[in-house]
Write an enzyme that holds these catalytic residues in place. Structure first.
Site, PDB file in Angstrom:
ATOM      1  CB  CYS A   1      -4.941  92.573 -18.960  1.00  0.00           C
ATOM      2  SG  CYS A   1      -5.875  93.694 -20.051  1.00  0.00           S
TER       3      CYS A   1
ATOM      4  CD  GLU B   1      -4.523  89.705 -21.261  1.00  0.00           C
ATOM      5  OE1 GLU B   1      -5.327  89.065 -20.570  1.00  0.00           O
ATOM      6  OE2 GLU B   1      -4.677  90.918 -21.538  1.00  0.00           O
TER       7      GLU B   1
ATOM      8  CE  LYS C   1      -6.864  89.353 -16.837  1.00  0.00           C
ATOM      9  NZ  LYS C   1      -7.132  89.597 -18.272  1.00  0.00           N
TER      10      LYS C   1
END
Length: 288
Positions: free
Chosen positions: A144, A33, A106
């Protein structure tokens, strides 16, 4: 990726590792990430927005050339400047010919001590849980914090993802490590192995490693099979390259023997779209 002081140093190091992975037989390479610089979210600092790049942009274009040169798929997670005042935590997927196969932005944005991501990132657009087709495999890319939500893995898998990838930046806060560190890391591994099992897919989680400011990223990058078996895992204190052999026909075999997708009660899951199921709402529904 350790904090090496600049985006140039981080990308240079990533290029070396991609070359090494390709030489060892990898055909899909996923980076950590926000790999191309220090993790920016330990504080709320407007100057950090200067680190963001467009897609396509300098980092993505550089890796696109590398993907074409080596004939590999590269998943490149970066701090994206999509437009004026519009920033995302994103992953560009570059196909073996250097073309942009897709972008994932994300969807779940955390706001925790030293992880002040809501200050920086806008969530991805509605309907963002879509696999990205490459010439090698159909990838379900998330990032994540997305890994804690089973809905993410389920939607990507139902849409045909064969490998779920979760580029990650997770680690220990100094004052919490002694008491909670082992449990935190174990929970992180357990929840993603569960996604692999429940959906009958392969899953990879490349995590940052090393100390940056007040965070110690715990590495431990791993790949899991559709039965949850760890096909490989790296150290929690050293950089490394993890190569795993994902035999895609195993997906059909596992789903045939563990038919979790077949036995889903899709006729009775409507309440999953609710924020919370209040007791009086449930009572009214049953009585009405």
């Amino acid at each position: 990726m350790r904090d090496q002081g600049s985006a140039f140093a981080c990308v240079d190091q990533a290029e070396k590792q991609i070359h090494a992975a390709a030489a060892d037989g990898a055909n899909v390479v996923c980076l950590q990430e926000l790999f191309n610089g220090p993790y920016p979210c330990q504080s709320e600092d407007h100057r950090r927005f200067d680190d963001a790049e467009p897609i396509p942009g300098p980092t993505v274009n550089r890796l696109a050339g590398l993907a074409k040169e080596l004939g590999v798929v590269i998943v490149a997670p970066i701090f994206e400047r999509r437009g004026p005042g519009m920033y995302h935590n994103s992953a560009a997927v570059l196909d073996t010919d250097g073309s942009l196969a897709g972008v994932y932005r994300k969807m779940h944005i955390p706001d925790d001590p030293l992880f002040y991501e809501k200050f920086y990132f806008t969530p991805g657009d509605a309907g963002g849980f879509q696999p990205i087709q490459t010439s090698v495999v159909r990838l379900g890319v998330a990032i994540c914090w997305d890994q804690w939500f089973p809905e993410t893995a389920r939607l990507l898998s139902l849409a045909g993802a064969e490998i779920l990838l979760y580029p990650t930046a997770i680690g220990w806060i100094d004052e919490e490590k002694a008491e909670f560190g082992a449990a935190q890391r174990d929970a992180w591994i357990t929840v993603m192995r569960s996604h692999a099992i429940c959906n009958g897919v392969f899953l990879g989680a490349p995590n940052r490693i090393g100390v940056e400011g007040k965070l110690e990223f715990w590495g431990s990058s791993f790949v899991a099979s559709p039965t949850g078996q760890l096909l490989g895992q790296l150290s929690d204190h050293e950089e490394g390259i993890l190569i795993a052999d994902c035999q895609l026909p195993q997906i059909d075999v596992v789903r045939t023997h563990w038919p979790f997708l077949r036995d889903r009660r899709i006729d009775d899951y409507g309440d999953l779209t609710r924020r919370w199921i209040d007791h009086h709402d449930t009572t009214t529904k049953r009585c009405g």
